[in-house]
Design a protein around this motif. Structure first.
Motif, PDB file in Angstrom:
ATOM      1  N   ASN A  64       0.827  -1.214   0.000  1.00 52.46           N
ATOM      2  CA  ASN A  64       0.000   0.000   0.000  1.00 52.46           C
ATOM      3  C   ASN A  64       0.859   1.261   0.000  1.00 52.46           C
ATOM      4  OD1 ASN A  64      -2.223  -1.685   0.120  1.00 52.46           O
ATOM      5  ND2 ASN A  64      -2.619  -1.324   2.284  1.00 52.46           N
ATOM      6  N   ASP A  65       1.929   1.262   0.797  1.00 56.22           N
ATOM      7  CA  ASP A  65       2.825   2.420   0.850  1.00 56.22           C
ATOM      8  C   ASP A  65       3.472   2.674  -0.510  1.00 56.22           C
ATOM      9  OD1 ASP A  65       2.239   2.788   3.517  1.00 56.22           O
ATOM     10  OD2 ASP A  65       4.111   1.879   4.248  1.00 56.22           O
ATOM     11  N   GLU A  66       3.928   1.626  -1.170  1.00 62.07           N
ATOM     12  CA  GLU A  66       4.542   1.780  -2.490  1.00 62.07           C
ATOM     13  C   GLU A  66       3.519   2.258  -3.516  1.00 62.07           C
ATOM     14  OE1 GLU A  66       7.668   1.819  -3.331  1.00 62.07           O
ATOM     15  OE2 GLU A  66       8.340   1.232  -1.343  1.00 62.07           O
ATOM     16  N   ALA A  67       2.295   1.747  -3.432  1.00 63.99           N
ATOM     17  CA  ALA A  67       1.243   2.197  -4.343  1.00 63.99           C
ATOM     18  C   ALA A  67       0.931   3.675  -4.122  1.00 63.99           C
ATOM     19  CB  ALA A  67      -0.014   1.344  -4.170  1.00 63.99           C
ATOM     20  N   ASP A  68       0.912   4.098  -2.864  1.00 64.30           N
ATOM     21  CA  ASP A  68       0.701   5.523  -2.555  1.00 64.30           C
ATOM     22  C   ASP A  68       1.824   6.369  -3.143  1.00 64.30           C
ATOM     23  OD1 ASP A  68      -1.621   4.928  -1.151  1.00 64.30           O
ATOM     24  OD2 ASP A  68      -0.657   5.069   0.834  1.00 64.30           O
ATOM     25  N   ALA A  69       3.053   5.908  -2.997  1.00 68.42           N
ATOM     26  CA  ALA A  69       4.195   6.640  -3.549  1.00 68.42           C
ATOM     27  C   ALA A  69       4.097   6.734  -5.071  1.00 68.42           C
ATOM     28  CB  ALA A  69       5.505   5.966  -3.146  1.00 68.42           C
ATOM     29  N   ASP A  70       3.704   5.641  -5.718  1.00 69.99           N
ATOM     30  CA  ASP A  70       3.560   5.648  -7.165  1.00 69.99           C
ATOM     31  C   ASP A  70       2.479   6.634  -7.597  1.00 69.99           C
ATOM     32  OD1 ASP A  70       4.069   4.569  -9.871  1.00 69.99           O
ATOM     33  OD2 ASP A  70       2.032   3.789  -9.655  1.00 69.99           O
ATOM     34  N   ARG A  71       1.350   6.647  -6.897  1.00 71.84           N
ATOM     35  CA  ARG A  71       0.276   7.595  -7.232  1.00 71.84           C
ATOM     36  C   ARG A  71       0.745   9.038  -7.023  1.00 71.84           C
ATOM     37  NH1 ARG A  71      -2.860   3.369  -5.262  1.00 71.84           N
ATOM     38  NH2 ARG A  71      -2.765   4.108  -3.123  1.00 71.84           N
ATOM     39  N   TRP A  72       1.495   9.286  -5.957  1.00 68.38           N
ATOM     40  CA  TRP A  72       2.002  10.633  -5.691  1.00 68.38           C
ATOM     41  C   TRP A  72       2.957  11.065  -6.806  1.00 68.38           C
ATOM     42  CZ3 TRP A  72       6.829  12.752  -4.720  1.00 68.38           C
ATOM     43  CH2 TRP A  72       6.817  14.065  -4.243  1.00 68.38           C
ATOM     44  N   LEU A  73       3.846  10.166  -7.215  1.00 66.69           N
ATOM     45  CA  LEU A  73       4.763  10.494  -8.307  1.00 66.69           C
ATOM     46  C   LEU A  73       4.012  10.753  -9.611  1.00 66.69           C
ATOM     47  CD1 LEU A  73       7.600   7.946  -7.522  1.00 66.69           C
ATOM     48  CD2 LEU A  73       7.809  10.446  -7.473  1.00 66.69           C
ATOM     49  N   THR A  74       2.976   9.982  -9.861  1.00 64.92           N
ATOM     50  CA  THR A  74       2.166  10.200 -11.068  1.00 64.92           C
ATOM     51  C   THR A  74       1.522  11.579 -11.029  1.00 64.92           C
ATOM     52  OG1 THR A  74       1.739   7.849 -11.395  1.00 64.92           O
ATOM     53  CG2 THR A  74       0.164   9.382 -12.388  1.00 64.92           C
ATOM     54  N   ARG A  75       0.938  11.932  -9.896  1.00 59.16           N
ATOM     55  CA  ARG A  75       0.320  13.262  -9.776  1.00 59.16           C
ATOM     56  C   ARG A  75       1.359  14.365  -9.949  1.00 59.16           C
ATOM     57  NH1 ARG A  75      -2.342  10.856  -5.533  1.00 59.16           N
ATOM     58  NH2 ARG A  75      -1.120  12.010  -4.006  1.00 59.16           N
ATOM     59  N   LEU A  76       2.511  14.204  -9.345  1.00 55.64           N
ATOM     60  CA  LEU A  76       3.575  15.192  -9.477  1.00 55.64           C
ATOM     61  C   LEU A  76       3.969  15.357 -10.939  1.00 55.64           C
ATOM     62  CD1 LEU A  76       5.691  17.042  -8.101  1.00 55.64           C
ATOM     63  CD2 LEU A  76       7.176  15.019  -7.958  1.00 55.64           C
ATOM     64  N   ALA A  77       4.142  14.241 -11.628  1.00 54.96           N
ATOM     65  CA  ALA A  77       4.520  14.296 -13.039  1.00 54.96           C
ATOM     66  C   ALA A  77       3.421  14.939 -13.880  1.00 54.96           C
ATOM     67  CB  ALA A  77       4.841  12.893 -13.556  1.00 54.96           C
ATOM     68  N   GLU A  78       2.197  14.452 -13.736  1.00 51.47           N
ATOM     69  CA  GLU A  78       1.105  14.931 -14.587  1.00 51.47           C
ATOM     70  C   GLU A  78       0.741  16.388 -14.315  1.00 51.47           C
ATOM     71  OE1 GLU A  78      -1.282  10.754 -15.342  1.00 51.47           O
ATOM     72  OE2 GLU A  78      -2.048  12.145 -13.845  1.00 51.47           O
ATOM     73  N   ASP A  79       0.733  16.770 -13.064  1.00 52.67           N
ATOM     74  CA  ASP A  79       0.263  18.106 -12.704  1.00 52.67           C
ATOM     75  C   ASP A  79       1.332  19.185 -12.761  1.00 52.67           C
ATOM     76  OD1 ASP A  79      -2.136  16.844 -12.224  1.00 52.67           O
ATOM     77  OD2 ASP A  79      -1.952  16.906 -10.032  1.00 52.67           O
ATOM     78  N   LEU A  80       2.589  18.802 -12.725  1.00 51.94           N
ATOM     79  CA  LEU A  80       3.628  19.825 -12.620  1.00 51.94           C
ATOM     80  C   LEU A  80       4.820  19.572 -13.537  1.00 51.94           C
ATOM     81  CD1 LEU A  80       4.600  22.354 -11.054  1.00 51.94           C
ATOM     82  CD2 LEU A  80       5.638  20.800  -9.400  1.00 51.94           C
ATOM     83  N   VAL A  81       5.521  18.510 -13.307  1.00 49.23           N
ATOM     84  CA  VAL A  81       6.825  18.323 -13.949  1.00 49.23           C
ATOM     85  C   VAL A  81       6.709  18.103 -15.454  1.00 49.23           C
ATOM     86  CG1 VAL A  81       8.919  16.915 -13.967  1.00 49.23           C
ATOM     87  CG2 VAL A  81       7.844  17.511 -11.802  1.00 49.23           C
ATOM     88  N   ASN A  82       5.831  17.209 -15.892  1.00 49.92           N
ATOM     89  CA  ASN A  82       5.726  16.945 -17.332  1.00 49.92           C
ATOM     90  C   ASN A  82       5.235  18.172 -18.079  1.00 49.92           C
ATOM     91  OD1 ASN A  82       6.569  14.381 -16.767  1.00 49.92           O
ATOM     92  ND2 ASN A  82       4.625  13.402 -17.210  1.00 49.92           N
ATOM     93  N   VAL A  83       4.312  18.919 -17.474  1.00 49.46           N
ATOM     94  CA  VAL A  83       3.818  20.135 -18.107  1.00 49.46           C
ATOM     95  C   VAL A  83       4.950  21.140 -18.276  1.00 49.46           C
ATOM     96  CG1 VAL A  83       2.221  22.087 -17.812  1.00 49.46           C
ATOM     97  CG2 VAL A  83       1.499  19.766 -17.191  1.00 49.46           C
TER      98      VAL A  83
END
Length: 90
Positions: A64-83
């Motif tokens: 669960n902790d790793e899945a949370d980290a993966d979701r957080w990284l996805t949000r970071l990428a999609e909402d900020l870094v990739n843009v």
């Protein structure tokens, strides 16, 4: 796992600091998280088959902790870094 870490090290050595590098490093971090999730899930399944409820529970928490980290990284990428990585440089 060593190959994933090596890929991240190569990225840092070969590319100057930039938002594009940040985006690539998020990808590397997600590869590591998914690799760990596969290991936790396999071990968790074995613990379940063996009837070891405590180990099963702990491994589920790790998963669960790793899945949370993966979701957080996805949000970071999609909402900020990739843009930012795709935006023209000024």
């Amino acid at each position: 796992m060593q190959g994933i870490a090596d890929a991240g090290s190569r990225l840092v050595q070969e590319h100057q600091a930039s938002v594009a590098l940040d985006a690539a490093l998020i990808g590397v971090a997600q590869k590591a998280a998914l690799y760990k999730m596969a290991g936790y899930d396999s071990a968790r399944c074995f613990a379940g088959v063996l009837g070891d409820a405590e180990t099963h529970r702990v491994l589920q928490e790790c998963l669960n902790d790793e899945a949370d980290a993966d979701r957080w990284l996805t949000r970071l990428a999609e909402d900020l870094v990739n843009v930012r990585a795709l935006a023209p440089e000024r």
